[in-house]
Design a protein around this motif. Structure first.
Motif, PDB file in Angstrom:
ATOM      1  N   LEU A  72     -37.155  13.267  26.175  1.00 42.58           N
ATOM      2  CA  LEU A  72     -37.215  12.187  25.185  1.00 42.58           C
ATOM      3  C   LEU A  72     -38.341  12.428  24.195  1.00 42.58           C
ATOM      4  O   LEU A  72     -38.191  12.223  22.991  1.00 42.58           O
ATOM      5  CB  LEU A  72     -37.433  10.848  25.894  1.00 42.58           C
ATOM      6  CG  LEU A  72     -36.211  10.294  26.596  1.00 42.58           C
ATOM      7  CD1 LEU A  72     -36.552   8.976  27.247  1.00 42.58           C
ATOM      8  CD2 LEU A  72     -35.091  10.103  25.606  1.00 42.58           C
ATOM      9  N   ARG A  73     -39.487  12.874  24.733  1.00 39.48           N
ATOM     10  CA  ARG A  73     -40.622  13.142  23.853  1.00 39.48           C
ATOM     11  C   ARG A  73     -40.258  14.239  22.844  1.00 39.48           C
ATOM     12  O   ARG A  73     -40.594  14.160  21.664  1.00 39.48           O
ATOM     13  CB  ARG A  73     -41.814  13.567  24.711  1.00 39.48           C
ATOM     14  CG  ARG A  73     -43.137  13.193  24.116  1.00 39.48           C
ATOM     15  CD  ARG A  73     -44.239  13.320  25.130  1.00 39.48           C
ATOM     16  NE  ARG A  73     -44.255  12.212  26.063  1.00 39.48           N
ATOM     17  CZ  ARG A  73     -44.735  12.310  27.303  1.00 39.48           C
ATOM     18  NH1 ARG A  73     -45.199  13.457  27.744  1.00 39.48           N
ATOM     19  NH2 ARG A  73     -44.747  11.260  28.090  1.00 39.48           N
ATOM     20  N   VAL A  75     -37.263  14.945  21.725  1.00 35.95           N
ATOM     21  CA  VAL A  75     -36.347  14.392  20.720  1.00 35.95           C
ATOM     22  C   VAL A  75     -37.136  13.593  19.692  1.00 35.95           C
ATOM     23  O   VAL A  75     -36.897  13.699  18.476  1.00 35.95           O
ATOM     24  CB  VAL A  75     -35.271  13.519  21.405  1.00 35.95           C
ATOM     25  CG1 VAL A  75     -34.429  12.821  20.364  1.00 35.95           C
ATOM     26  CG2 VAL A  75     -34.394  14.357  22.295  1.00 35.95           C
ATOM     27  N   GLY A  76     -38.118  12.803  20.160  1.00 37.95           N
ATOM     28  CA  GLY A  76     -38.944  12.030  19.243  1.00 37.95           C
ATOM     29  C   GLY A  76     -39.705  12.919  18.289  1.00 37.95           C
ATOM     30  O   GLY A  76     -39.714  12.684  17.072  1.00 37.95           O
ATOM     31  N   VAL A  77     -40.316  13.978  18.818  1.00 34.15           N
ATOM     32  CA  VAL A  77     -41.064  14.912  17.967  1.00 34.15           C
ATOM     33  C   VAL A  77     -40.130  15.551  16.943  1.00 34.15           C
ATOM     34  O   VAL A  77     -40.468  15.682  15.758  1.00 34.15           O
ATOM     35  CB  VAL A  77     -41.755  15.991  18.831  1.00 34.15           C
ATOM     36  CG1 VAL A  77     -42.302  17.096  17.953  1.00 34.15           C
ATOM     37  CG2 VAL A  77     -42.880  15.371  19.634  1.00 34.15           C
TER      38      VAL A  77
ATOM     39  N   VAL B  60     -41.297   4.460  16.723  1.00 30.77           N
ATOM     40  CA  VAL B  60     -40.951   5.745  17.347  1.00 30.77           C
ATOM     41  C   VAL B  60     -41.763   5.929  18.618  1.00 30.77           C
ATOM     42  O   VAL B  60     -41.242   6.353  19.662  1.00 30.77           O
ATOM     43  CB  VAL B  60     -41.213   6.903  16.364  1.00 30.77           C
ATOM     44  CG1 VAL B  60     -41.142   8.237  17.081  1.00 30.77           C
ATOM     45  CG2 VAL B  60     -40.206   6.887  15.242  1.00 30.77           C
ATOM     46  N   VAL B  63     -40.284   3.816  21.363  1.00 30.55           N
ATOM     47  CA  VAL B  63     -38.956   4.213  21.852  1.00 30.55           C
ATOM     48  C   VAL B  63     -39.037   5.512  22.652  1.00 30.55           C
ATOM     49  O   VAL B  63     -38.500   5.615  23.753  1.00 30.55           O
ATOM     50  CB  VAL B  63     -37.964   4.351  20.680  1.00 30.55           C
ATOM     51  CG1 VAL B  63     -36.690   5.034  21.146  1.00 30.55           C
ATOM     52  CG2 VAL B  63     -37.620   2.990  20.123  1.00 30.55           C
ATOM     53  N   PHE B  64     -39.736   6.505  22.097  1.00 32.36           N
ATOM     54  CA  PHE B  64     -39.729   7.826  22.730  1.00 32.36           C
ATOM     55  C   PHE B  64     -40.953   8.085  23.596  1.00 32.36           C
ATOM     56  O   PHE B  64     -41.074   9.149  24.202  1.00 32.36           O
ATOM     57  CB  PHE B  64     -39.636   8.920  21.660  1.00 32.36           C
ATOM     58  CG  PHE B  64     -38.332   8.941  20.934  1.00 32.36           C
ATOM     59  CD1 PHE B  64     -37.186   9.389  21.558  1.00 32.36           C
ATOM     60  CD2 PHE B  64     -38.251   8.498  19.638  1.00 32.36           C
ATOM     61  CE1 PHE B  64     -35.984   9.406  20.891  1.00 32.36           C
ATOM     62  CE2 PHE B  64     -37.048   8.501  18.959  1.00 32.36           C
ATOM     63  CZ  PHE B  64     -35.912   8.957  19.593  1.00 32.36           C
ATOM     64  N   HIS B  65     -41.901   7.135  23.643  1.00 31.01           N
ATOM     65  CA  HIS B  65     -43.149   7.297  24.418  1.00 31.01           C
ATOM     66  C   HIS B  65     -43.881   8.576  24.004  1.00 31.01           C
ATOM     67  O   HIS B  65     -44.393   9.295  24.855  1.00 31.01           O
ATOM     68  CB  HIS B  65     -42.876   7.308  25.921  1.00 31.01           C
ATOM     69  CG  HIS B  65     -42.004   6.169  26.352  1.00 31.01           C
ATOM     70  ND1 HIS B  65     -42.472   4.873  26.409  1.00 31.01           N
ATOM     71  CD2 HIS B  65     -40.705   6.120  26.698  1.00 31.01           C
ATOM     72  CE1 HIS B  65     -41.476   4.083  26.794  1.00 31.01           C
ATOM     73  NE2 HIS B  65     -40.399   4.815  26.972  1.00 31.01           N
ATOM     74  N   VAL B  66     -43.865   8.882  22.686  1.00 33.17           N
ATOM     75  CA  VAL B  66     -44.560  10.087  22.220  1.00 33.17           C
ATOM     76  C   VAL B  66     -46.077   9.845  22.305  1.00 33.17           C
ATOM     77  O   VAL B  66     -46.548   8.842  21.801  1.00 33.17           O
ATOM     78  CB  VAL B  66     -44.146  10.443  20.781  1.00 33.17           C
ATOM     79  CG1 VAL B  66     -44.990  11.597  20.256  1.00 33.17           C
ATOM     80  CG2 VAL B  66     -42.681  10.813  20.739  1.00 33.17           C
TER      81      VAL B  66
END
Lengths: 128, 66
Positions: A72-73, A75-77, B60, B63-66
């Motif tokens: 998920l991280r 995809v976010g990046v 963001v 949602v994505f826990h970046v």
């Protein structure tokens, strides 16, 4: 957020941009950035729903939560890097856009290292 | 969940306003003042856009826990 809202909003932004781009390119670049950010923000709740579905599926399938979090991280990046690169390219700064994309790739690779290690360990276990 | 079109209208309106004010001041022969008006307009627009982009990045991140 329906497809009609999305397309209507995009057409509105395009109409404003066509007027502004020849006379004030600096304001036009900021306007296109704002429009892109607004569309992305409006899409994020839906993306959140899909992510929640993926998490449910992964929990049912017994996938390690750390792997899903890493994916998920990534995809976010990827989304954010693509966003920044396109805005930069739109404003005519292709070099900055290329660097943003390069940075995104490097960060994604760094995030993928634990997954790669996991796969390698699995292969070693299978072979050994 | 809709898209907030107000900001687009605001930025587009401000841009057109800047174009008009810029050309009026330029016609009055104050080139440097016209440039300052453009700079002020760009700063105001940038301020609005930064808030929007900040909202996006917060969303963001959640949602994505970046």
């Amino acid at each position: 957020m329906t497809v009609l809202t999305l397309v209507g909003f995009a057409l509105l932004a395009v109409a404003a941009l066509i007027v502004l781009r020849p006379v004030r390119p600096e304001i036009a670049a900021l306007l296109s950035l704002a429009a892109a950010a607004l569309i992305f923000t409006a899409l994020l709740p839906k993306i959140g729903e899909i992510v929640a579905l993926l998490q449910t599926l992964a929990a049912k399938g017994g996938v390690d939560n750390a792997y899903l979090a890493a994916v998920l991280r990534i995809v976010g990046v990827a989304y954010v890097a693509e966003f920044g690169a396109q805005i930069a390219r739109d404003a005519g700064e292709g070099a900055i856009a290329a660097k943003v994309e390069l940075g995104g790739k490097v960060l994604i690779l760094a995030l993928a290292v634990p997954i790669l290690l996991g796969i390698l360990q699995l292969v070693v276990q299978l072979l050994g | 969940m809709g898209v907030n079109a107000d900001i687009i209208f605001q930025i587009a309106g401000l841009g057109i306003l800047i174009v008009v004010v810029h050309s009026v001041i330029k016609a009055a022969g104050r080139e440097e003042l016209a440039w300052m008006v453009t700079l002020a307009g760009v700063t105001v627009v940038l301020w609005r856009v930064v808030t929007v982009v900040n909202d996006l990045f917060q969303a963001v991140r959640s949602v994505f826990h970046v």
